[in-house]
Design a protein around this motif. Structure first.
Motif, mmCIF file in Angstrom:
data_model
loop_
_atom_site.group_PDB
_atom_site.id
_atom_site.type_symbol
_atom_site.label_atom_id
_atom_site.label_comp_id
_atom_site.label_asym_id
_atom_site.label_seq_id
_atom_site.Cartn_x
_atom_site.Cartn_y
_atom_site.Cartn_z
ATOM 1 N N ILE A 51 0.843 -1.204 0.000
ATOM 2 C CA ILE A 51 0.000 0.000 0.000
ATOM 3 C C ILE A 51 0.874 1.249 0.000
ATOM 4 C CG2 ILE A 51 -1.632 1.358 1.384
ATOM 5 C CD1 ILE A 51 -2.956 -1.298 2.176
ATOM 6 N N THR A 52 1.959 1.189 0.799
ATOM 7 C CA THR A 52 2.877 2.325 0.830
ATOM 8 C C THR A 52 3.422 2.599 -0.580
ATOM 9 O OG1 THR A 52 3.515 1.628 3.042
ATOM 10 C CG2 THR A 52 4.917 3.274 1.976
ATOM 11 N N VAL A 55 0.054 2.834 -3.318
ATOM 12 C CA VAL A 55 -1.036 3.800 -3.117
ATOM 13 C C VAL A 55 -0.529 5.088 -2.462
ATOM 14 C CG1 VAL A 55 -3.335 4.156 -2.136
ATOM 15 C CG2 VAL A 55 -2.642 1.876 -2.896
ATOM 16 N N LEU A 56 0.123 4.910 -1.303
ATOM 17 C CA LEU A 56 0.497 6.096 -0.530
ATOM 18 C C LEU A 56 1.471 6.998 -1.275
ATOM 19 C CD1 LEU A 56 0.899 4.956 3.200
ATOM 20 C CD2 LEU A 56 -1.087 5.759 1.950
ATOM 21 N N LEU A 57 2.663 6.429 -1.551
ATOM 22 C CA LEU A 57 3.712 7.277 -2.142
ATOM 23 C C LEU A 57 3.287 7.852 -3.488
ATOM 24 C CD1 LEU A 57 6.938 5.372 -0.975
ATOM 25 C CD2 LEU A 57 5.822 7.380 0.024
ATOM 26 N N SER A 59 0.262 8.453 -4.546
ATOM 27 C CA SER A 59 -0.772 9.470 -4.350
ATOM 28 C C SER A 59 -0.162 10.781 -3.870
ATOM 29 C CB SER A 59 -1.793 9.015 -3.309
ATOM 30 O OG SER A 59 -2.199 7.710 -3.549
ATOM 31 N N PHE A 60 0.765 10.629 -2.872
ATOM 32 C CA PHE A 60 1.366 11.843 -2.315
ATOM 33 C C PHE A 60 2.233 12.532 -3.372
ATOM 34 C CE2 PHE A 60 0.507 12.244 2.242
ATOM 35 C CZ PHE A 60 -0.226 11.093 2.427
ATOM 36 N N THR A 65 -5.525 10.322 -6.321
ATOM 37 C CA THR A 65 -5.693 8.882 -6.161
ATOM 38 C C THR A 65 -7.042 8.476 -6.727
ATOM 39 O OG1 THR A 65 -5.594 7.092 -4.565
ATOM 40 C CG2 THR A 65 -6.772 9.062 -3.884
ATOM 41 N N LEU A 70 -8.049 3.024 -3.286
ATOM 42 C CA LEU A 70 -8.281 3.136 -1.847
ATOM 43 C C LEU A 70 -9.119 1.980 -1.321
ATOM 44 C CD1 LEU A 70 -8.878 6.930 -1.098
ATOM 45 C CD2 LEU A 70 -6.929 5.477 -0.504
#
Lengths: 595, 611
Positions: A51-52, A55-57, A59-60, A65, A70
């Protein structure tokens, strides 16, 4: 010392093996469940890592996103968690069942031994000890089984982790290769250092409990002599030793706990340190680093399960070591093949050259005792205090076996009789009355729950003979009244009468009364003996008594002194011939105060 | 009588915190040095959040940007490592302090409860309840101690960890913190319900354990009866039934525990998923960084762990608190017979020196409210130096009489006094126990012996006697021949509860023990009932000679004692119905004459009439 420590680990592992062998099904189920749990724990770390990364990195970085990404992330977290929950439920339930089954099983085995082993064995072992053997020692022996599958699951988890680590990054994997063996090592050292301290604490606990038991049993003596303070000091001294022992245990545990916590934390930090460099030179990605760090955090608990099992092993061994002597004790009463056809009337009793000593006492309680009781007659055994009368009574009904010589029932050595033969022919009423926590009827008939061998009429008839019918009829539930533990709701005289009714109802061919009528009226005693003797087939009666009224009912008297039969004959003969006998039975006639 | 205060505490619905408060009030040792321990606990929990912070820093300072600053990372990690080590040391110190304090406090509690139990008359009145009193000073305290070693520390750190994790989470993102808390609200509400289910389930288990112990005890204590009647199978069936029921109760309880545990796990997963979704959205809004979000996921595990630990410890904590409550209840039970030396020192009076007489001033006693009077308005005076025999049928009130004279119980009504007309009379309840017990000694029917030698047991009556003096005492009692017949004379061990001796022999030792205590008033309650008549006669004659000038009260159903006594009291249905010398009473053709005739018949040969 080191050898002994090795022995603890080896014996501990063997003990673990014993538990697994005895409950293979439950163990397998629990380990499978625990492995699911382990695998899902690793998976949850990878989910976080993925996810990191995905999705996370992004998205940031991108500032955007998708709802799909999600919800997929959320679904992955919850899905893995659900599988993990299945694993936990299975592990807990199956491991619990395994542990409880082992406990129940060993309780049955231990208590079966209590019923099988001879009274001489019982006399050597204090009641409190036998109770804790069946209860807390058995529990201690198998308690560790509950976290065992968890620990096995943790091993699976560690194996998966190490493989995953190598697949991700061999350099970071080295951290795992250092931390995991270290954790294991700390655990092993811990259990070895702990073992003797734990045993000492358990030993002191037992001693504290023994003092409490003895002192409270002695309450009346302690109080009437005003020795409460001295008793408190005796108890306090041992309680303080126990405190010191427990503090010593706590000090080791107090050191172990923070070490077990610090090691995975230091591992995580090492992963960060090495990982940052690896990410910098592009060998691995941030997501992998996060998942490995997360994994170390998650692993802390399961790894401790290994510690729980190892930590509990010394206690388990100590418990098992106390149970083993009971399980391995031999000398259970052996029975022979004979079952003579039931002859009508009283049984003939023979005692030939019997010697008996308690334990390893040098002075025998009985020496070369020989006499016989003709079928259907009544014999009184009389002797001074401490002459061995009660021991002799126990021998006749085979509560104990002689060291030398034989006891004959109907001409057959009682040791050659089949199980149940002696108790089928003879009834014994002891000096101290024992009642079961059961109804009045149950205490008289001693039947299994279903189906009685005696009708209520027979029970009432026996109660009438023992002069117990009136008070039983007055009880709220009559025959169905429960008498409480050890007959606590009844008076001493009432208990003794119920015990007499228990003997009478069986129409025994041999009745042995060991000073069993001291609390009942002489007329009741005469009535019981009459009832037994006046039937067409009179029973044989051996009675131990001081009362002249009782003695004079006997056809013959056996005079016992210092464990030896010094005279036999009728009451009148012995009065003439044996000064000691005359002094004893005439003690009261001669004690008339001068007017 | 003493039933009410000792009601099992579980039925009393006292909250856990109320119990702890009560306990702390009674155990000042607990509070000693507590501030330092709490400070260490705070330090210990603070160290736990270091790792998530490190993760956040490493991600934000290096990885997120794609170009990590390795120097910063190295310094950061080393700093964190130092903090982790300091934390470990703090935890160690806290543990040791905590163990030492709690074990010291528990040892003190154990000893105080032990002393207190000896002051409760339930101990000698209701023998069948001794077992449960023993567990007050053993297993109940053991359970507390085990809990403190396992769960107590864990619980303390967990609470701290929960607080610290919440604070750090709030610093990172109050929105996400709120989210996590919302996820846990249902669990927090359910905890009460779970706790009740657990308490019920484990309550059943405890009951079943008690049943098993009861059944096993029958096979041990009743071994001779089981053997003699060949009813092993019946006993085995009973034990097996109890064991099966215990097993089923344990499995049921395990189901509840597992359900409680996984509910925490499920809520944790929900929280994680929610944090990821909301966290990304917050990140997109620019409220948090990637590192913060990842760190938050780590912090959630720190938040969840104490919750799971709590559910694990919950049940043990309840057991420990229940045990604690039982111990405190014993300590809170007022002794029904109080020692004036501690209860009301200002009223304490000295007994007059020399032989003691006994006076009953309209004394009534009953064993329970509503029960018939065991003694009903008894008024009498026994002058000093008299040898009095108390006779009567079983249940007439003889033993009650003895217990009131020795103040094992207090009358319901009226007053018992000791002294003499010349020196004055002192109410028993104003005499300090230390003085009373050295002046008035009773020998009960079951003279319990300790697991020691004959001499040790006799010395119990007068500490400091040598073995030789004990042997001399036996000689004086004309029991020298009996001692000589023992394996090792007065140094012969008597075994557990004196069971190496016969019951008659145990009584001989008990009488010797009371004799060496040298009381001014000696009370013998069926003290020689199991001794053979010849020995008994020798012994009592010797006692009469030796205690000449003291007062003796003898309760016996062997009326030889009454024949020899200066005076006979005949008790019937709680009243003294006759009083006089043996000769007078035999002539009086009353209750005593009948009792005596019946006893004569049975002890001198003439068979009693049947029916």
């Amino acid at each position: 010392m080191a050898r002994r420590r090795d022995a603890v680990v080896r014996r501990g592992l063997r003990h673990v093996g014993r538990g697994i062998v005895e409950q293979p099904g439950m163990f397998t189920l629990a380990v499978v469940a625990s492995s699911i749990y382990g695998a899902m724990t690793v998976a949850s770390a990878y989910v976080i890592g993925e996810i990191t990364d995905r999705v996370l990195l992004p998205s940031f970085a991108d500032g955007a996103t998708t709802a799909a990404a999600l919800s997929l992330a959320a679904a992955a977290i919850i899905g893995v968690a659900l599988l993990k929950i299945v694993g936990i439920l299975g592990r807990r339930l199956f491991a619990g069942i395994m542990s409880y089954r082992l406990q129940a099983d060993y309780r049955r085995r231990v208590t079966r031994q209590y019923l099988r082993l001879p009274l001489s064995w019982h006399q050597r072992h204090p009641t409190g000890q036998l109770l804790s053997n069946a209860n807390s020692d058995v529990e201690a022996a198998w308690f560790f089984v509950a976290p065992l599958p968890f620990a096995v699951g943790a091993l699976v988890m560690i194996a998966i982790t190490v493989v995953a680590l190598f697949l991700t990054d061999p350099l970071i994997a080295l951290v795992g290769l250092v931390v995991f063996p270290l954790v294991f090592l700390v655990n092993v050292v811990y259990s070895q250092v702990m073992s003797p301290r734990m045993q000492r604490a358990q030993q002191l606990r037992a001693e504290v409990s023994e003092i409490a038991h003895e002192s409270f049993d002695a309450a009346l003596v302690v109080k009437t002599l005003g020795r409460e303070t001295a008793e408190t000091e005796r108890f306090g001294a041992r309680a303080e030793e126990l405190r010191d022992g427990l503090v010593a245990v706590g000090r080791v545990r107090g050191l172990f706990d923070p070490m077990m916590e610090a090691l995975p934390n230091l591992g995580t930090l090492a992963v960060l340190l090495i990982g940052a460099g690896r990410v910098a030179d592009g060998s691995t990605d941030a997501g992998s680093l996060v998942s490995i760090a997360y994994l170390f955090t998650l692993l802390a608990l399961p790894i401790r399960a290994i510690g729980w099992v190892l930590a509990d092993l010394p206690r388990a061994l100590a418990g098992f070591d106390r149970v083993t002597p009971v399980l391995e004790a031999t000398g259970e009463t052996r029975y022979g093949p004979e079952s003579a056809a039931p002859a009508p009337g009283g049984a003939a009793v023979g005692v030939a050259g019997v010697d008996f000593s308690f334990g390893d006492a040098a002075r025998p309680t009985l020496r070369d005792v020989t006499f016989d009781v003709r079928a259907g007659t009544t014999v009184a055994v009389v002797g001074p205090t401490g002459s061995g009368k009660s021991t002799l009574a126990g021998l006749l009904v085979r509560l104990v076996d002689p060291a030398d010589g034989t006891v004959l029932l109907d001409g057959v050595d009682v040791r050659r009789l089949k199980e149940g033969e002696v108790s089928g022919r003879a009834a014994f009423v002891a000096q101290g009355t024992f009642l079961f926590d059961d109804t009045v009827r149950g205490n008289v008939t001693l039947d299994p729950a279903e189906g009685s061998a005696f009708t209520d009429d027979e029970v009432w008839a026996a109660l009438r003979v023992a002069a117990a019918d009136e008070f039983v009829a007055a009880l709220p539930g009559g025959l169905d009244t429960r008498v409480g533990e050890r007959g606590a709701t009844l008076s001493g005289g009432q208990r003794q009468r119920l015990a007499l009714a228990r003997a009478v109802v069986r129409r025994p061919r041999l009745l042995v009364l060991d000073d069993a009528t001291s609390a009942v009226d002489p007329s009741v005693e005469a009535r019981i003996l009459d009832a037994l003797r006046d039937s067409d087939e009179p029973a044989t009666v051996v009675v131990i008594a001081y009362r002249q009224a009782t003695i004079s009912l006997a056809d013959e008297v056996v005079w016992l002194e210092n464990g030896q039969v010094l005279a036999r004959g009728t009451h009148e003969q012995l009065l003439d011939e044996v000064p000691g006998y005359a002094a004893l039975v005439r003690a009261y006639s001669q004690a008339e105060v001068p007017a | 009588m003493t039933e009410a205060p000792l009601v099992p505490a579980d039925e009393r619905r006292e909250g856990a915190f109320a119990t702890l408060r009560r306990g702390l009030r009674m155990m000042p040792e607990f509070r000693r040095g507590l501030p330092v321990t709490f400070a260490l606990a705070l330090l210990a929990t603070a160290g736990r959040v270091v790792v998530p912070i490190a993760v956040q820093q490493v991600i934000d300072r290096g990885l997120a940007g794609g170009d990590p600053d390795l120097d910063v990372v190295t310094r950061l990690v080393l700093l964190c490592a130092v903090v982790v080590l300091i934390t470990a040391v703090a935890v160690y110190l806290m543990n040791v302090r905590l163990f030492r304090t709690t074990e010291t406090a528990l040892a003190a509690l154990r000893v105080r409860a032990f002393r207190h139990v000896h002051d409760l008359s339930v101990l000698h009145q209701q023998g069948e309840r001794r077992g449960s009193l023993v567990s007050r000073v053993t297993s109940d305290v053991d359970q507390l101690s085990t809990f403190m070693q396992w769960g107590g520390v864990l619980g303390l750190i967990s609470v701290g960890q929960l607080v610290v994790a919440t604070v750090v989470m709030t610093v990172y993102s109050w929105q996400l913190t709120l989210l996590v808390l919302v996820c846990f609200i249902p669990l927090a509400i359910a905890v009460r319900w779970f706790a009740q289910r657990l308490a019920t389930a484990y309550g059943v288990v405890r009951e079943r354990v008690g049943d098993v112990l009861g059944a096993v005890a029958e096979s041990v204590v009743g071994a001779p009866t089981v053997r003699a009647y060949g009813v092993g199978a019946r006993t085995a069936a009973r034990i097996d039934g109890a064991i099966d029921r215990q097993y089923r109760a344990q499995v049921d309880a395990q189901k509840v525990t597992a359900a409680v545990f996984v509910s925490g796990e499920f809520v944790a997963a929900l929280a994680n998923a929610a944090v990821v979704v909301v966290g990304v959205l917050l990140g997109l809004a620019g409220d948090i960084t990637a590192g913060t979000l990842v760190a938050f996921l780590f912090l959630v595990t720190l938040f969840v762990a104490p919750v799971q630990t709590a559910s694990e410890v919950l049940n043990e904590a309840q057991n420990a608190v229940a045990g604690f409550r039982r111990v405190l209840d014993v300590l809170d039970t007022d002794p029904d017979v109080r020692d004036p030396a501690t209860a009301a020192p200002e009223t304490v009076r000295e007994l007059p020196p020399g032989p003691l007489g006994v006076r009953f001033d309209a004394v009534s006693f009953r064993y329970a409210p509503g029960a018939p009077m065991a003694l009903d308005g008894v008024a009498l005076t026994i002058p000093p130096r008299l040898r009095v025999a108390v006779v009567g049928e079983t249940g007439s009130g003889k033993t009650t009489f003895a217990k009131l004279v020795t103040r094992l119980m207090d009358p319901v009504d009226g007053q018992v006094l000791l002294g003499s007309d010349a020196e004055g009379w002192v109410p028993l309840e104003e005499v300090a126990f230390s003085s009373l017990r050295s002046r008035v000694v009773m020998v009960p029917q079951d003279g319990f012996l300790f697991d020691a030698t004959v001499a040790d047991n006799v010395r119990y009556g007068r500490p400091g006697m040598t073995d030789e003096e004990v042997a001399t005492a036996f000689d004086e009692l004309e029991l020298g021949a009996w001692v000589a017949g023992l394996e090792d004379g007065v140094r012969t061990p008597v075994g557990q509860r004196g069971e190496s001796l016969s019951s008659g022999e145990r009584q001989l030792v008990a009488v010797a023990r009371a004799y060496v205590a040298d009381p001014d008033l000696l009370v013998l309650d069926e003290a020689t009932s199991a001794v053979d008549p010849a020995t008994e006669q020798r012994l009592t004659r010797a006692l009469d000679r030796l205690t000449d000038g003291r007062t003796t009260l003898t309760i016996a159903h062997r009326l030889s004692t009454a024949e020899r006594a200066d005076e006979v009291l005949v008790v019937d249905a709680g009243h003294v119905v006759q009083r006089g010398t043996h000769a007078e009473l035999v002539d009086a053709d009353g209750r005593y004459a009948r009792l005596h005739a019946s006893w004569r018949r049975s002890s001198t040969g003439a068979p009693a009439t049947t029916g």
